[in-house]
Design a protein around this motif. Structure first.
Motif, PDB file in Angstrom:
ATOM      1  N   HIS A  20      52.361  50.104  58.097  1.00  0.00           N
ATOM      2  CA  HIS A  20      53.304  49.436  57.212  1.00  0.00           C
ATOM      3  C   HIS A  20      54.716  49.998  57.314  1.00  0.00           C
ATOM      4  O   HIS A  20      55.638  49.492  56.684  1.00  0.00           O
ATOM      5  N   SER A  21      54.880  51.067  58.103  1.00  0.00           N
ATOM      6  CA  SER A  21      56.208  51.610  58.377  1.00  0.00           C
ATOM      7  C   SER A  21      56.081  52.565  59.550  1.00  0.00           C
ATOM      8  O   SER A  21      54.972  52.896  59.984  1.00  0.00           O
ATOM      9  N   ASP A  22      57.217  53.013  60.077  1.00  0.00           N
ATOM     10  CA  ASP A  22      57.172  54.087  61.061  1.00  0.00           C
ATOM     11  C   ASP A  22      56.576  55.319  60.399  1.00  0.00           C
ATOM     12  O   ASP A  22      56.808  55.577  59.204  1.00  0.00           O
ATOM     13  N   GLY A  23      55.823  56.110  61.122  1.00  0.00           N
ATOM     14  CA  GLY A  23      55.247  57.311  60.528  1.00  0.00           C
ATOM     15  C   GLY A  23      54.285  58.006  61.469  1.00  0.00           C
ATOM     16  O   GLY A  23      54.208  57.687  62.667  1.00  0.00           O
ATOM     17  N   LYS A  24      53.547  58.967  60.912  1.00  0.00           N
ATOM     18  CA  LYS A  24      52.573  59.738  61.685  1.00  0.00           C
ATOM     19  C   LYS A  24      51.178  59.511  61.119  1.00  0.00           C
ATOM     20  O   LYS A  24      50.976  59.542  59.906  1.00  0.00           O
ATOM     21  N   VAL A  25      50.226  59.287  62.007  1.00  0.00           N
ATOM     22  CA  VAL A  25      48.842  59.118  61.591  1.00  0.00           C
ATOM     23  C   VAL A  25      48.278  60.486  61.217  1.00  0.00           C
ATOM     24  O   VAL A  25      48.233  61.397  62.048  1.00  0.00           O
ATOM     25  N   VAL A  26      47.883  60.641  59.969  1.00  0.00           N
ATOM     26  CA  VAL A  26      47.320  61.907  59.502  1.00  0.00           C
ATOM     27  C   VAL A  26      45.826  61.968  59.782  1.00  0.00           C
ATOM     28  O   VAL A  26      45.291  63.007  60.162  1.00  0.00           O
ATOM     29  N   ALA A  27      45.137  60.840  59.576  1.00  0.00           N
ATOM     30  CA  ALA A  27      43.684  60.821  59.775  1.00  0.00           C
ATOM     31  C   ALA A  27      43.235  59.410  60.106  1.00  0.00           C
ATOM     32  O   ALA A  27      43.839  58.423  59.669  1.00  0.00           O
ATOM     33  N   VAL A  28      42.162  59.317  60.907  1.00  0.00           N
ATOM     34  CA  VAL A  28      41.484  58.050  61.179  1.00  0.00           C
ATOM     35  C   VAL A  28      40.039  58.238  60.760  1.00  0.00           C
ATOM     36  O   VAL A  28      39.348  59.127  61.257  1.00  0.00           O
ATOM     37  N   HIS A  29      39.569  57.414  59.822  1.00  0.00           N
ATOM     38  CA  HIS A  29      38.261  57.621  59.216  1.00  0.00           C
ATOM     39  C   HIS A  29      37.152  56.770  59.816  1.00  0.00           C
ATOM     40  O   HIS A  29      36.010  56.811  59.342  1.00  0.00           O
ATOM     41  N   VAL A  30      37.479  55.988  60.846  1.00  0.00           N
ATOM     42  CA  VAL A  30      36.467  55.108  61.432  1.00  0.00           C
ATOM     43  C   VAL A  30      36.505  55.201  62.950  1.00  0.00           C
ATOM     44  O   VAL A  30      37.471  55.700  63.534  1.00  0.00           O
ATOM     45  N   GLN A  31      35.445  54.688  63.557  1.00  0.00           N
ATOM     46  CA  GLN A  31      35.395  54.601  65.005  1.00  0.00           C
ATOM     47  C   GLN A  31      34.713  53.291  65.385  1.00  0.00           C
ATOM     48  O   GLN A  31      34.053  52.654  64.551  1.00  0.00           O
ATOM     49  N   PRO A  32      34.867  52.842  66.629  1.00  0.00           N
ATOM     50  CA  PRO A  32      34.274  51.563  67.023  1.00  0.00           C
ATOM     51  C   PRO A  32      32.783  51.520  66.718  1.00  0.00           C
ATOM     52  O   PRO A  32      32.049  52.485  66.932  1.00  0.00           O
ATOM     53  N   GLY A  33      32.365  50.375  66.177  1.00  0.00           N
ATOM     54  CA  GLY A  33      30.962  50.185  65.831  1.00  0.00           C
ATOM     55  C   GLY A  33      30.647  50.432  64.368  1.00  0.00           C
ATOM     56  O   GLY A  33      29.596  50.022  63.876  1.00  0.00           O
TER      57      GLY A  33
END
Length: 661
Positions: A597-610
């Motif tokens: 929703h804006s420029d920024g840094k990804v702190v965490a990704v809580h999902v993976q494919p599947g």
């Protein structure tokens, strides 16, 4: 000690500009540092010299101690001013400056360390006899211990990051079911923001005020206080409005709080500018919160009330001089009242989402008793890498009401177009009867400006009509310039008069307007069942004066592509010209694509494919302008792809995750 003559300012933005200008007025040469994003920033232009220190991310530039020390050596600076934020309260930075043979314009490392950790500072304050809030500040940081200690203190409690401030890593907990999640969330945010997940628990002082005392110490054993500042108007524990003095503090209480603050400073051998923060309960009792070992964002209100330059005091003390005034002399200088607001690039109607973009127009207010600290310039880009605060608007008056009225006028005269800001929100706060009364607490915003009330605000029919006029005038002006037409041809018709149809979009709301113009000066506008007449008396490229329903006004405008910004009647709105736009697409995210929703840094990704995910489930966490945002989708489904990872910098509307509904 050898006197220094050249100062490196290890910061950016408005505080860097403030320090550079103050130092130059006193005859010092100044050195700025800048990242790739700040190459053309105002603090770079204001300084005598500037040194590039790396890429835009703060860890690679403004938080890189070795680069700052190297910049000081390269430029020949003998002293370093840290400003506030960034490294200003890092003992290791102060130590590194001193180890390099330079003067750190601030307290000594041991004082910063003593107050830099909230748990350790609270222990030392208790020993010094400074009133403190009951709670837990021990070394056992297990979830079980923190939950047990919170129960022992009794809800509601504050969960706070021991190593930080600014509202990050801080949670107010009323229900026991929210205790463990709040502890875990605060720890994660604190670790990301400050590099330490240590927490402390404090009993929440309900319906209290946040009152802080400005202190100053020198190397000759002198410590004084310079009145108080009331910072009770807060959102997410971050200050929104600050004032000096406090409506809740009389002379006797001011002396008690001032003496407690001085005792706190002396307990850690404090030198330089600092602020001791207290919670002030309704019954007049006050409790130590923390000490900020630096110049505060809100220092201008103290300067205006006491007629002092605190940056000058910092430089004098750093040169080894005694404090310029005694305690009695300071108190005798107190005159009037000052109020400050923080102008931020954020959208209050979208949960205060930080905003980025190009500044199309910036005009700072002027007038008696008005001061503006800023670094804004027209044409500059507001990036996602740094804090959302862009300026401080301050007003002084002989009394509180005079200062408040001057601040209201200053805010109405403030123009920031091109980036959504909180200016109108600040106008509503300062103009609110509860703020005017002076009788409020830290619950002010939650009580009077709940999220649903702020989100419900929308343009009036007249404001929408003014936007249509702004578009018409801007189109006519551009057409005249392109084809060399004389002004009298604006609004001319070769046959009978027919209306121009405009479609303006504000957020998800679309307005259809029929606009008739006579000689480009008299506008008859139909908006649904409403009919309005707007007479334009004067118009230029960036503003026009008008009369509507017997009310005279002025509208300021800026245009960028299909976006039109109109600031009129104490409100600024951004519209999209949808007159020729294609049919509206489906709601954002309904196609299963999660976008930044804006420029920024990804702190965490809580999902993976599947993975199977549900509607509203947090899929990723994005950090922008020092704030974390939980990103979700309005659909359920199976994760098809993940295109980012933790630590990655992303652009606005970049695809992060794709879910197959």
């Amino acid at each position: 000690m050898a006197r220094f003559t050249k100062i490196l300012v290890a910061n950016r933005g408005e505080i860097a500009v403030r320090v550079i200008r103050g130092a130059k007025q006193l005859g010092y040469r100044t050195v700025a540092v800048y990242s790739d994003a700040d190459r053309d920033a105002m603090h770079v232009l204001e300084a005598d010299e500037a040194v590039h220190i790396g890429p835009a991310p703060v860890k690679e530039s403004y938080l890189a101690i070795d680069k700052l020390i190297a910049a000081a050596r390269q430029s020949g600076a003998e002293a370093v001013h840290p400003g506030y934020g960034f490294l200003s309260e890092r003992g290791d930075f102060a130590q590194a400056v001193q180890d390099a043979g330079l003067v750190f314009i601030g307290p000594d490392p041991h004082s910063i360390e003593a107050m830099g950790n909230k748990s350790a500072s609270k222990i030392s304050m208790i020993a010094a006899g400074v009133p403190c809030v009951p709670g837990y500040q021990g070394e056992d940081q297990s979830d079980e211990t923190l939950v047990a200690e919170a129960r022992k203190v009794g809800l509601p409690v504050m969960v706070k990051a021991a190593a930080g401030g600014g509202g990050r890593g801080m949670r107010l907990v009323h229900e026991e079911s929210a205790l463990l999640p709040s502890i875990q969330s605060a720890r994660s945010e604190a670790a990301n923001a400050f590099g330490s997940g240590q927490l402390l628990i404090e009993k929440a002082v309900v319906d209290a005020r946040h009152v802080e005392i400005q202190v100053f110490g020198d190397r000759h054993g002198n410590v004084v206080y310079l009145g108080e500042r009331d910072c009770s108007v807060q959102r997410r524990n971050q200050k929104v409005v600050e004032e000096a003095l406090s409506p809740a503090v009389d002379e006797a209480l001011r002396q008690r709080m001032g003496e407690a603050a001085v005792a706190a400073a002396k307990a850690v051998d404090y030198v330089g500018a600092g602020t001791v923060e207290f919670m002030l309960a309704r019954d007049g009792r006050f409790y130590f919160l923390e000490m900020n070992t630096r110049l505060q964002v809100e220092h201008p209100v103290t300067e205006l009330v006491f007629g002092l330059d605190l940056v000058e005091w910092q430089l004098r003390v750093a040169q080894g001089e005694r404090l310029p005034l005694s305690q009695d002399e300071i108190l005798r200088r107190s005159r009037g009242w000052a109020i400050e607001v923080r102008l931020c690039a954020e959208d209050p109607q979208q949960n205060y989402l930080p905003q980025t973009g190009k500044v199309l127009r910036w005009r700072a207010p002027q007038g008696v008793g008005v001061r503006v600290d800023s670094y804004l310039q027209e044409g500059q880009l507001i990036s996602p890498f740094y804090d959302s605060m862009q300026a401080k608007i301050i007003a002084w008056g002989d009394d509180r009401e005079t200062a408040r009225q001057r601040l209201l006028k200053a805010l109405r005269d403030t123009t920031l177009l091109g980036v959504v800001s909180n200016r109108d929100y600040l106008l509503d706060i300062v103009g609110h009867e509860a703020f005017a009364s002076g009788d409020f607490s830290t619950s002010f915003i939650g009580k009077y400006f709940p999220a649903e009330t702020v989100a419900a605000r929308k343009p009036t029919s007249r404001q929408v009509a003014l936007a249509a006029v702004a578009l018409y005038l801007d189109d006519a002006r551009r057409l005249a310039q392109e084809h060399g037409l004389a002004p009298e041809f604006i609004g001319w018709h070769s046959s009978h008069e027919s209306p121009a149809c405009y479609k303006l979009k504000w957020r998800e709301q679309e307005y259809t307007l029929d606009v008739r113009a006579q000689e480009g000066r008299v506008f008859s506008i139909g908006l649904g069942e409403e009919k309005l007449r707007i007479d334009v008396s004067r118009s230029g490229e960036q503003e026009f004066s008008y009369v509507c329903e017997a009310v005279q006004g002025k509208a300021r405008l800026a245009r960028d592509g299909d976006s039109i910004w109109v600031d009129a009647e104490s409100a600024c709105w951004r519209y999209s010209d949808a007159s020729l736009a294609p049919v509206q697409a489906a709601a954002a995210g309904s196609d299963g694509r999660l976008l930044a929703h804006s420029d920024g840094k990804v702190v965490a990704v809580h999902v993976q494919p599947g993975d199977r995910v549900e509607k509203g489930q947090t899929l990723a966490v994005l950090e922008a302008m020092k704030m974390e945002f939980q990103l979700q989708l309005p659909v359920s489904g199976v994760v098809e792809s993940v295109s980012v990872s933790a630590g990655q910098q992303v652009k606005n509307r970049q695809v992060l995750v794709v879910v197959k509904p």
